[in-house]
Design a protein around this motif. Structure first.
Motif, PDB file in Angstrom:
ATOM      1  N   PHE A   5     -27.405  51.413  28.671  1.00 15.54           N
ATOM      2  CA  PHE A   5     -27.061  50.492  29.720  1.00 15.54           C
ATOM      3  C   PHE A   5     -28.030  50.235  30.376  1.00 15.54           C
ATOM      4  CE2 PHE A   5     -24.227  48.454  32.762  1.00 15.54           C
ATOM      5  CZ  PHE A   5     -23.205  47.940  31.714  1.00 15.54           C
ATOM      6  N   TYR A   6     -28.244  48.759  30.946  1.00 14.67           N
ATOM      7  CA  TYR A   6     -29.143  48.193  31.743  1.00 14.67           C
ATOM      8  C   TYR A   6     -28.910  48.084  33.047  1.00 14.67           C
ATOM      9  CZ  TYR A   6     -31.955  47.413  27.325  1.00 14.67           C
ATOM     10  OH  TYR A   6     -32.449  47.670  26.180  1.00 14.67           O
ATOM     11  N   PHE A   7     -29.587  48.504  34.118  1.00 15.86           N
ATOM     12  CA  PHE A   7     -29.425  48.350  35.494  1.00 15.86           C
ATOM     13  C   PHE A   7     -30.439  47.724  36.150  1.00 15.86           C
ATOM     14  CE2 PHE A   7     -26.691  52.102  34.104  1.00 15.86           C
ATOM     15  CZ  PHE A   7     -25.568  51.861  34.816  1.00 15.86           C
ATOM     16  N   GLY A   8     -30.323  46.448  36.681  1.00 20.13           N
ATOM     17  CA  GLY A   8     -31.794  45.732  37.158  1.00 20.13           C
ATOM     18  C   GLY A   8     -30.954  45.023  38.572  1.00 20.13           C
ATOM     19  N   THR A   9     -32.312  44.968  39.225  1.00 21.24           N
ATOM     20  CA  THR A   9     -31.864  44.219  40.618  1.00 21.24           C
ATOM     21  C   THR A   9     -33.213  43.121  40.720  1.00 21.24           C
ATOM     22  OG1 THR A   9     -31.215  44.071  43.033  1.00 21.24           O
ATOM     23  CG2 THR A   9     -32.643  45.895  42.324  1.00 21.24           C
ATOM     24  N   ASN A  10     -32.922  41.984  41.359  1.00 16.80           N
ATOM     25  CA  ASN A  10     -33.673  41.136  41.858  1.00 16.80           C
ATOM     26  C   ASN A  10     -33.417  40.903  43.270  1.00 16.80           C
ATOM     27  OD1 ASN A  10     -34.664  38.586  42.531  1.00 16.80           O
ATOM     28  ND2 ASN A  10     -33.164  37.266  41.607  1.00 16.80           N
ATOM     29  N   THR A  11     -34.698  41.377  44.022  1.00 20.22           N
ATOM     30  CA  THR A  11     -34.358  41.278  45.509  1.00 20.22           C
ATOM     31  C   THR A  11     -34.605  39.943  46.328  1.00 20.22           C
ATOM     32  OG1 THR A  11     -36.766  42.159  46.071  1.00 20.22           O
ATOM     33  CG2 THR A  11     -35.073  43.850  45.613  1.00 20.22           C
ATOM     34  N   LYS A  12     -34.858  38.919  45.298  1.00 21.03           N
ATOM     35  CA  LYS A  12     -35.227  37.567  45.721  1.00 21.03           C
ATOM     36  C   LYS A  12     -36.139  37.454  46.728  1.00 21.03           C
ATOM     37  CE  LYS A  12     -30.200  36.660  44.101  1.00 21.03           C
ATOM     38  NZ  LYS A  12     -29.298  36.082  44.354  1.00 21.03           N
ATOM     39  N   MET A  13     -35.965  36.657  48.036  1.00 14.17           N
ATOM     40  CA  MET A  13     -36.736  36.581  49.035  1.00 14.17           C
ATOM     41  C   MET A  13     -36.438  37.494  50.403  1.00 14.17           C
ATOM     42  SD  MET A  13     -38.641  33.185  50.608  1.00 14.17           S
ATOM     43  CE  MET A  13     -37.494  33.004  52.091  1.00 14.17           C
ATOM     44  N   PHE A  14     -36.099  38.766  49.772  1.00 16.11           N
ATOM     45  CA  PHE A  14     -36.001  39.814  50.664  1.00 16.11           C
ATOM     46  C   PHE A  14     -36.642  40.889  50.715  1.00 16.11           C
ATOM     47  CE2 PHE A  14     -31.783  37.643  50.243  1.00 16.11           C
ATOM     48  CZ  PHE A  14     -31.329  37.461  51.351  1.00 16.11           C
ATOM     49  N   LYS A  15     -36.873  41.919  51.434  1.00 15.76           N
ATOM     50  CA  LYS A  15     -37.619  42.986  51.433  1.00 15.76           C
ATOM     51  C   LYS A  15     -39.274  42.514  51.238  1.00 15.76           C
ATOM     52  CE  LYS A  15     -34.451  46.115  48.952  1.00 15.76           C
ATOM     53  NZ  LYS A  15     -33.963  46.560  50.255  1.00 15.76           N
ATOM     54  N   THR A  16     -39.831  43.122  52.313  1.00 15.55           N
ATOM     55  CA  THR A  16     -41.330  42.953  52.343  1.00 15.55           C
ATOM     56  C   THR A  16     -41.949  44.300  51.309  1.00 15.55           C
ATOM     57  OG1 THR A  16     -41.259  44.567  54.134  1.00 15.55           O
ATOM     58  CG2 THR A  16     -41.243  42.468  54.878  1.00 15.55           C
ATOM     59  N   ALA A  17     -43.174  44.296  51.200  1.00 16.76           N
ATOM     60  CA  ALA A  17     -43.917  45.051  50.483  1.00 16.76           C
ATOM     61  C   ALA A  17     -43.399  46.499  50.891  1.00 16.76           C
ATOM     62  CB  ALA A  17     -45.278  45.001  50.377  1.00 16.76           C
ATOM     63  N   ALA A  18     -43.619  46.955  52.068  1.00 14.11           N
ATOM     64  CA  ALA A  18     -43.421  48.214  52.814  1.00 14.11           C
ATOM     65  C   ALA A  18     -41.819  48.487  52.523  1.00 14.11           C
ATOM     66  CB  ALA A  18     -43.597  48.050  54.173  1.00 14.11           C
ATOM     67  N   GLU A  19     -40.911  47.420  52.856  1.00 14.02           N
ATOM     68  CA  GLU A  19     -39.632  47.724  52.503  1.00 14.02           C
ATOM     69  C   GLU A  19     -39.198  47.913  50.790  1.00 14.02           C
ATOM     70  OE1 GLU A  19     -37.752  44.915  56.018  1.00 14.02           O
ATOM     71  OE2 GLU A  19     -37.949  44.090  54.142  1.00 14.02           O
ATOM     72  N   THR A  20     -40.089  47.552  50.063  1.00 13.76           N
ATOM     73  CA  THR A  20     -39.707  47.717  48.658  1.00 13.76           C
ATOM     74  C   THR A  20     -40.324  48.950  48.309  1.00 13.76           C
ATOM     75  OG1 THR A  20     -40.198  45.175  48.283  1.00 13.76           O
ATOM     76  CG2 THR A  20     -40.313  46.617  46.319  1.00 13.76           C
ATOM     77  N   VAL A  21     -41.471  49.413  48.872  1.00 12.65           N
ATOM     78  CA  VAL A  21     -42.005  50.788  48.355  1.00 12.65           C
ATOM     79  C   VAL A  21     -40.822  51.792  48.792  1.00 12.65           C
ATOM     80  CG1 VAL A  21     -43.628  52.454  48.959  1.00 12.65           C
ATOM     81  CG2 VAL A  21     -44.203  49.974  48.334  1.00 12.65           C
TER      82      VAL A  21
END
Ligand SMILES: O=C[C@H](O)COP(=O)(O)O
Length: 260
Positions: A5-21
């Motif tokens: 099964f595939y589980f994915g997310t697109n964080t769009k124009m949210f989350k800075t680089a630090a938040e993504t990490v």
């Protein structure tokens, strides 16, 4: 539902680089026990997050696939504000999303542009996630299937059957996406996925039957399991409900437990 099964997310124009990490660090911690043969996880963050995200995933030895939200169709050129396949590869993306609803409707991208992006992404060794979806008025006029078929047929026009194993499709009805979205119920989503599967087989023969078809649009902890139980739905592509790592991990666990 396919075995994996595939589980994915697109964080769009949210989350800075630090938040993504931070997010990836936590998500990996919470979900690394899930066997890769049961679930393909993927995250599609902002462009500026890609490099730091790649470093974090490599450091953790993570199986989370990293994707980009869009891509220009040339390697270089006079395209101010665009990003090229060479830049995305260098930054560490392995997957490119093409034709997200917000690209099509807010930024007025056309099917012919999606076609060029899909071709270019495959030429540069990426997996491609082509997004398709009908608008509310298509639903009202009963023209949704035609719209979806056109988006698939043009977007995938230059894909050869032997390349179909690098293509994923996300079905995201436009009216189901985002804060004002109304999620499609599993009956409606299942019916559209059956039609999409038929079109994929028409386009690619046997190879088309193996292309993962993901549902997206207001997936949340309340509807994820029911949607995942649809035979035709191979994965969930989630926005808001996946941007908290705990919440996303809970959705994964619930779906996999219900399939066990
Ligand atoms: O890319 C993801 C989709 O647009 C879904 O977003 P959403 O789950 O917030 O409705």
């Amino acid at each position: 539902m396919q075995d994996r099964f595939y589980f994915g997310t697109n964080t769009k124009m949210f989350k800075t680089a630090a938040e993504t990490v931070d997010y990836l660090h936590r998500l990996e911690e919470l979900t690394r026990g899930i066997p890769p043969e049961r679930a393909q996880r993927f995250v599609i963050p902002s462009y500026t997050s890609l490099g730091p995200a790649r470093a974090e995933l490599d450091r953790a030895g993570s199986g989370i696939l990293l994707g980009a939200q869009n891509m220009g169709w040339e390697e270089r050129g006079q395209y101010t504000g665009e990003i090229s396949p060479l830049m995305l590869r260098e930054a560490g993306a392995r997957l490119v999303m093409v034709g997200h609803s917000e690209r099509r409707h807010t930024f007025r991208e056309t099917d012919a542009e999606e076609e060029k992006k899909v071709r270019c992404a495959l030429d540069h060794g990426f997996r491609v996630l082509l997004c398709v979806g009908e608008q509310l008025e298509d639903r009202r006029y009963g023209t949704g299937d035609e719209v979806l078929r056109v988006q698939l047929k043009i977007g995938l026009h230059q894909v050869r059957p032997e390349e179909a194993d690098r293509v994923w499709v996300a079905y995201e009805p436009v009216w189901a996406i985002g804060v004002n979205g109304i999620p499609a119920d599993e009956g409606y989503a299942g019916e559209k996925h059956r039609m999409l599967r038929g079109t994929m087989v028409e386009l690619f023969g046997e190879a088309g039957s193996r292309v993962p078809l993901l549902y997206g649009g207001s997936v949340n902890p309340e509807n994820a399991v029911a949607l995942s139980r649809c035979k035709e739905i191979d994965g969930l592509f989630i926005g808001r409900s996946a941007w908290d790592a705990e919440r996303f991990a809970d959705i994964m666990r619930a779906v996999l437990a219900s399939a066990a």
